[in-house]
Scaffold this motif. Structure first.
Motif, short mmCIF file in Angstrom:
data_model
loop_
_atom_site.label_atom_id
_atom_site.label_comp_id
_atom_site.label_asym_id
_atom_site.label_seq_id
_atom_site.Cartn_x
_atom_site.Cartn_y
_atom_site.Cartn_z
N HIS A 1 -3.73 -0.97 5.96
CA HIS A 1 -5.05 -1.00 6.12
C HIS A 1 -5.20 -0.47 7.82
CE1 HIS A 1 -7.09 -2.22 2.64
NE2 HIS A 1 -6.69 -3.27 2.61
N SER A 2 -6.27 0.42 8.33
CA SER A 2 -6.02 0.75 9.65
C SER A 2 -6.50 -0.02 10.21
CB SER A 2 -6.84 2.31 9.26
OG SER A 2 -6.67 3.21 10.46
N PRO A 3 -6.20 -0.83 11.28
CA PRO A 3 -6.59 -1.90 12.58
C PRO A 3 -8.15 -0.92 13.09
CG PRO A 3 -4.30 -0.68 13.09
CD PRO A 3 -4.20 -0.09 12.02
N ALA B 1 -12.56 0.64 9.94
CA ALA B 1 -12.13 -0.09 8.35
C ALA B 1 -12.30 0.49 7.58
CB ALA B 1 -13.57 -0.84 8.62
N GLY B 2 -12.02 0.62 5.38
CA GLY B 2 -12.41 1.26 4.41
C GLY B 2 -11.29 2.25 4.90
N ARG B 3 -10.10 2.50 5.44
CA ARG B 3 -8.71 3.55 5.43
C ARG B 3 -7.59 3.02 5.93
NH1 ARG B 3 -7.56 7.51 11.35
NH2 ARG B 3 -6.47 8.56 10.18
N LEU B 4 -7.08 3.30 4.21
CA LEU B 4 -5.61 3.38 4.12
C LEU B 4 -4.65 4.38 4.90
CD1 LEU B 4 -5.45 2.77 0.49
CD2 LEU B 4 -6.01 0.78 2.25
N LEU C 1 0.49 9.49 6.40
CA LEU C 1 -0.80 10.02 5.61
C LEU C 1 -1.38 9.28 5.78
CD1 LEU C 1 1.24 10.19 2.22
CD2 LEU C 1 0.01 11.94 3.62
N ALA C 2 -2.78 9.62 5.29
CA ALA C 2 -4.20 8.12 5.53
C ALA C 2 -4.84 8.94 4.70
CB ALA C 2 -4.99 8.90 6.74
N LEU C 3 -5.88 7.99 4.05
CA LEU C 3 -6.76 8.05 3.20
C LEU C 3 -7.71 7.49 2.85
CD1 LEU C 3 -7.18 9.01 -0.04
CD2 LEU C 3 -6.15 7.14 -0.45
N GLU C 4 -8.59 7.85 2.94
CA GLU C 4 -10.18 7.32 3.35
C GLU C 4 -11.15 7.32 2.08
OE1 GLU C 4 -12.59 7.69 7.91
OE2 GLU C 4 -11.34 8.35 7.33
N CYS C 5 -12.24 6.97 1.89
CA CYS C 5 -13.48 7.13 1.08
C CYS C 5 -14.27 7.59 2.27
CB CYS C 5 -13.40 5.28 1.13
SG CYS C 5 -14.89 5.88 -0.15
N LEU C 6 -14.97 8.30 1.66
CA LEU C 6 -16.28 8.94 2.56
C LEU C 6 -17.49 9.00 1.68
CD1 LEU C 6 -14.23 12.15 3.40
CD2 LEU C 6 -14.44 10.17 5.11
N SER D 1 2.08 1.39 -4.84
CA SER D 1 1.74 -0.09 -3.90
C SER D 1 -0.08 0.40 -4.56
CB SER D 1 0.93 0.43 -2.72
OG SER D 1 -0.11 -0.22 -2.10
N THR D 2 -0.36 -0.73 -4.95
CA THR D 2 -1.74 -1.25 -5.15
C THR D 2 -2.83 -0.82 -4.34
OG1 THR D 2 -2.00 -3.13 -5.16
CG2 THR D 2 -1.10 -2.61 -6.85
N LEU D 3 -2.86 -0.47 -3.41
CA LEU D 3 -3.84 -0.05 -2.36
C LEU D 3 -4.50 0.90 -2.59
CD1 LEU D 3 -2.63 -2.06 1.11
CD2 LEU D 3 -4.10 -2.56 -0.04
N PRO D 4 -4.06 2.70 -2.64
CA PRO D 4 -4.47 3.32 -2.65
C PRO D 4 -5.30 3.05 -3.81
CG PRO D 4 -2.05 4.54 -2.37
CD PRO D 4 -2.29 2.59 -2.25
#
Length: 178
Positions: free
Chosen positions: A57-59, A62-65, A76-81, A165-168
């Motif tokens: 989790h990105s410090p 919030a809501g970004r890996l 890489l970064a992955l985020e929900c918009l 990983s299960t996070l994505p």
């Protein structure tokens, strides 16, 4: 009979006139088009070593890996918009130098799926990186939603091997539920 002779004379004259003109060439096109300055993309980068890389989790957001080797810059970064009035979307960022104004297709390959997403060179914190977004419900995100290793590739930016990983998968499901 006079019509037949007249038609023959017209055909003969047309053939004679056509025979006097040379056929068209490409030479005129070459002279009319100014020579363009050659433009080249930056030299391709090697694929980064991802031994020990993990999703976290990105410090900062919030809501970004973010994905990378702990203690090193993220790859890489992955985020929900989830913006009002729009379908929930996922945004992926390949944190690698990108030529200003460039565009490409980022390929996600793994977990029995292949996904391709258009990415553009975008300025983030003063650096130009690859970034693209698409609705969360699209199947192009499926390679990230599985339990096995996958690869992420942008031409010229190397291939990133993404460890399981299960996070994505959890982020994608949460975003789709939004």
């Amino acid at each position: 009979m006079n019509r037949t002779i007249a038609a023959a004379v017209i055909c003969a004259l047309t053939a004679t006139i056509a025979a006097c003109k040379p056929p068209p060439t490409d030479a005129d096109l070459r002279r009319a088009t100014p020579a363009a300055e050659p433009t080249f993309a930056s030299a391709p980068l090697p694929s980064p070593d991802t031994k020990g890389a993990v999703w976290a989790h990105s410090p900062a957001h919030a809501g970004r890996l973010i994905y990378g080797i702990p203690g090193n810059p993220a790859l890489l970064a992955l985020e929900c918009l989830d913006e009002p009035g729009e379908l929930p979307a996922l945004q992926i960022t390949r944190i690698s130098p990108a030529d200003s104004g460039a565009g490409a297709l980022l390929a996600l390959v793994g977990n029995g799926h292949i996904g391709r997403i258009a990415v553009d060179a975008v300025k983030v914190n003063g650096a130009s990186v690859w970034q693209g977004r698409a609705p969360a419900g699209m199947t192009l995100w499926e390679p990230l939603a599985g339990p096995r290793q996958l690869t992420v590739t942008v031409p010229g930016a190397g291939m990133v091997t993404v460890n399981p990983s299960t996070l994505p998968m959890e982020l994608i499901e949460r975003c789709r539920g939004a």
